[in-house]
Design an enzyme around this catalytic site. Structure first.
Site: not given
Ligand SMILES: Cc1ncc(C[n+]2csc(CCOP(=O)(O)OP(=O)(O)O)c2C)c(N)n1
Ligand SMILES: [Mg+2]
Lengths: 566, 160
Positions: A50, A112-113, A162, A480
């Site tokens: 979703e 439920f749900q 519903k 990052m």
């Molecule tokens: C749902 C979610 N969880 C955690 C984060 C924190 N976060 C920001 S950038 C990142 C790394 C993302 O890794 P990747 O997709 O490999 O991208 P890269 O920076 O290596 O290009 C994380 C964990 C986030 N932004 N969103």
């Protein structure tokens, strides 16, 4: 009057709203609606999670400017959608989310749900409703669309028990929606407009700082008119990219944490900052007391709460950006004393200074033989799509490189989760965008971490012959976060190493898609060309330099002039 | 600074939690909050007392106004206004203190609304500072229980 079922009425109402495509996932509480959709003219796109439905509807809205629609079942269906709703909320995207709910007599019984999705989403929707009786059903849905698309747009959730959907109702006639408690201000205050125009004329170092509001209000041409007529340099937020042509000489690109040197220097040294549909987010301003320190500030925004929230504004204009920019342009057009020659060269000394900044520190990266630099991949994507693809992104370095190195020349081409920064956004968003524009190239610039958060949507893309392309900048890290650890945590890469990832090429094949891999710089171009020529869904797995960083970077809490450069 | 804000809102389920959610989500203070129907049953009036500098109060009023169910927001502390609060106090009233308690109640124009062998329940109405004053005076005698309504307020009519 002839009565129809609630579900017939809902489908009719969606058609009246001009909805052709919706994204959703069925379940017990929405069976009646799904039965109605079985032979309706509305296309229903069955996602695999979703969250993906809401992101796809959100992206559909971002690229078309129309309201996106997601349909979720009660309980877990609705809670799975929450991240998508919060994502749309943070970026002011018009989405209507219809959720199933247990029958009214069971509400509050831990049936439920059953979840209180109205309670859960209250802080991350523009507004939401629980429809308690058939008579309110259609007026509520109409109001939801009205609220979602007007003023500062945003997601609106309508929870549908519903029994209400299954019940018989008389279909109410369409009439204009009047809400005395909700009347956004579109027209600017004329006195404020004149004040702003005079400030623009007397400034010698003005900067236009454009945000997502320019795109949401479709006022990119008004913005371009103002900038070019008065020779004002423009910088854009992440959400504003495309509001002004990225390759125009007056464009300074993005500002803020990963903004360009020129943009951040210009904002720090300007004497007038004209903020249009932007909200002085902390990722843009850095340390507040150093932000545009010597500037007068004009702020145009349709949401009064955005004005003087973070930064004190000298000339506030509460209005739709399009109306306000039109009024400003008209003011200059009717000002006879201004010769076009004069205004076209106005600020030239300032522009010259900015141009030296651009030359001193352009966006750049170090080439490294045959190793693939992620920035190079984005540059090649830009080149080989003629800068005209719709680019969605995941979150992290991949997102910032996409923002920096793809030159967006038109609005509604860059689809990214700005405010919430939601990993897993890019792939379902690409599907939503491609459903809206089947003839355009739609590319998700992804990270190896993020792509795994909604990878299941490959099946959706396949099922609907929706040939989106995914370009994974595969660095084997949550890059990052790793970059922050490198810079601020002594390179202690705690839980950011992602060396166990699926073989993305094989994975693509498993979904019936095409998988391509590039491990050397020379393979990048052929891979992109092949992907663009392929009529199927394609995953491109680019094995990029593992510890590349995104620069410039303003460390959190520092002044935006304190940039770490390449 | 303390501000008294009057809010007209749709009398619908969930509206109160929209307001309280706004305050908790954005870290604004609520000193007190009173809400009840107006003459029109579909509209409620809420009186909210909050503390903040001008910057915060401006945000609070704008954010309140942004809620779809909110019809009107007035910071009535910017105007001439009357405010009232009611308190019920159960105070110890034994043979030795009864007279003293009654005298205090009289000074504050309070009423005894419930009597037991060892205590009186007292009703007092007034400004928040008056309520605070009677509490301070009765406290040494022995307050067993206290219930305050929170402030309600109304702007004064234009003179003339
Ligand atoms: C749902 C979610 N969880 C955690 C984060 C924190 N976060 C920001 S950038 C990142 C790394 C993302 O890794 P990747 O997709 O490999 O991208 P890269 O920076 O290596 O290009 C994380 C964990 C986030 N932004 N969103
Ligand atoms: Mg990565």
């Amino acid at each position: 009057m002839k009565k129809i079922t609630g579900s017939q009425a809902i489908v009719k109402c969606l058609q009246e709203e001009g909805i052709k495509t919706i994204f959703g996932f069925p379940g017990g509480a929405v069976l009646d609606l799904y039965d109605q959709l079985y032979d309706a003219e509305i296309q229903h796109v069955l996602v695999r999670h979703e969250q993906g439905a809401v992101h796809a509807a959100d992206a559909y809205a971002r690229v078309t400017g129309k309201v996106g629609v997601a349909l979720l079942t009660s309980g877990p269906g609705a809670t799975n959608g929450v991240t998508g709703i919060a994502t749309a909320y943070m970026d002011s995207i018009p989405v209507v989310i219809l959720t199933g709910q247990v029958p009214t007599p069971l509400i509050g019984n831990d049936a439920f749900q059953e979840v209180d999705i109205v309670g859960i989403t209250r802080p991350c929707t523009k507004h939401n409703y629980l429809v308690k009786s058939g008579i309110d059903l259609i007026p509520t849905i109409r109001e939801a669309f009205h609220i979602a698309r007007s003023g500062r747009p945003g997601p609106v959730l309508v929870d549908l028990p519903k029994d209400v959907v299954a019940g018989m109702i008389a279909y109410p006639e369409i009439k204009p929606i009047r809400m005395h408690n909700y009347q956004p201000t579109y027209e600017p205050h004329i006195g404020q407009v004149a004040k702003a125009c005079k400030a623009i004329l007397s400034a010698s170092r003005p900067v236009l700082y454009a945000g997502g509001g320019v795109i949401l209000s479709d006022s990119h041409s008004e913005l371009t008119e103002l900038a070019t007529r008065l020779n004002i340099p423009v910088t854009m937020t992440l959400m504003g990219l495309g509001a002004f042509p990225g390759s125009h000489a007056l464009s300074m690109g993005m500002l803020g944490m990963h903004g360009t040197y020129a943009a951040n220097m210009a904002v720090a040294n300007c004497d007038l900052l004209i903020a249009v549909g932007s909200r002085f987010d902390d990722r843009v301003t850095g340390r507040l007391d150093a932000f545009a320190r010597n500037a007068q500030i004009i702020h145009i925004d349709i949401d009064p709460t955005s004005i003087s929230k973070n930064v004190k504004v000298d000339i506030p204009i509460v209005a739709d950006c399009k109306y306000a920019l039109t009024a400003i342009n008209n003011w200059f057009n009717s000002e006879k004393s201004l010769s076009p020659g004069e205004t076209a060269t106005k600020n030239q000394a300032w522009i010259d200074t900015i141009n030296t900044w651009k030359v001193e520190h352009p966006l750049c990266y170090m080439d490294d033989g045959d190793i693939i630099k992620p920035q190079y991949v984005v540059e090649k994507l830009d080149e080989l799509t003629g800068g005209d693809a719709i680019i969605t992104t995941e979150v992290g370095q991949n997102q910032m490189w996409a923002a920096q190195f793809y030159k967006f020349n038109s609005p509604r081409r860059f689809v990214t989760s700005g405010g919430l920064g939601t990993m897993g956004f890019g792939l379902p968003a690409a599907i939503g965008a491609k459903m809206a524009f089947p003839d355009k190239h739609v590319i998700d610039i992804a990270g190896d971490g993020s792509i795994q958060m909604n990878i299941q949507e490959l099946a959706t893309a396949r099922q609907y012959n929706c040939p989106v392309k995914v370009a994974i900048l595969n660095n084997g890290y949550l890059g990052m976060v790793r970059q922050w650890q490198e810079l601020f945590y002594n390179k202690r890469y705690s839980s950011t190493v992602m060396d166990t990832v699926p073989d993305f090429v094989a994975l693509a094949r498993a979904y019936g898609a095409v998988g391509l891999r590039a491990e050397k710089k020379s393979e990048v171009e052929p891979v992109i060309k092949e992907a663009l020529a392929t009529k199927n869904v394609v995953i491109m797995d680019f094995k990029v330099a593992r510890e590349e960083g995104v620069y410039p970077m303003v460390p959190a809490g520092k002044a935006t002039t304190e940039m770490l450069l390449v | 600074m303390k501000h008294t804000i009057s809010v007209l809102l749709q009398n619908k389920p969930g509206v109160l939690s929209r307001v309280t959610g706004l305050f908790s989500g954005r870290g604004f203070n609520i000193e007190s909050l009173c809400v009840a129907e107006t003459l029109e049953p579909e509209v409620s009036c809420m009186t909210l007392v909050t503390i903040g500098d001008n910057f915060i109060i401006e945000q609070i009023t704008k954010q309140l106004h942004k809620l779809i169910d909110v019809i009107k927001v007035t910071d009535i502390s910017n105007k001439e206004y009357v405010e009232r609060e009611m308190v019920l106090i159960r105070v110890k009233a034994e043979a030795s203190t009864r007279a003293e308690v009654l005298r205090v109640i009289d000074i504050f124009r309070g009423k005894v609304v419930d009597v037991s062998p060892k205590s009186y329940a007292v009703e007092v109405t007034g400004s928040a500072s008056k309520i605070q004053a009677i509490i301070d005076i009765l406290r040494p005698i022995g307050i067993k229980e206290i219930v305050r309504t929170g402030t309600i307020a109304m702007a004064r009519a234009n003179k003339g």
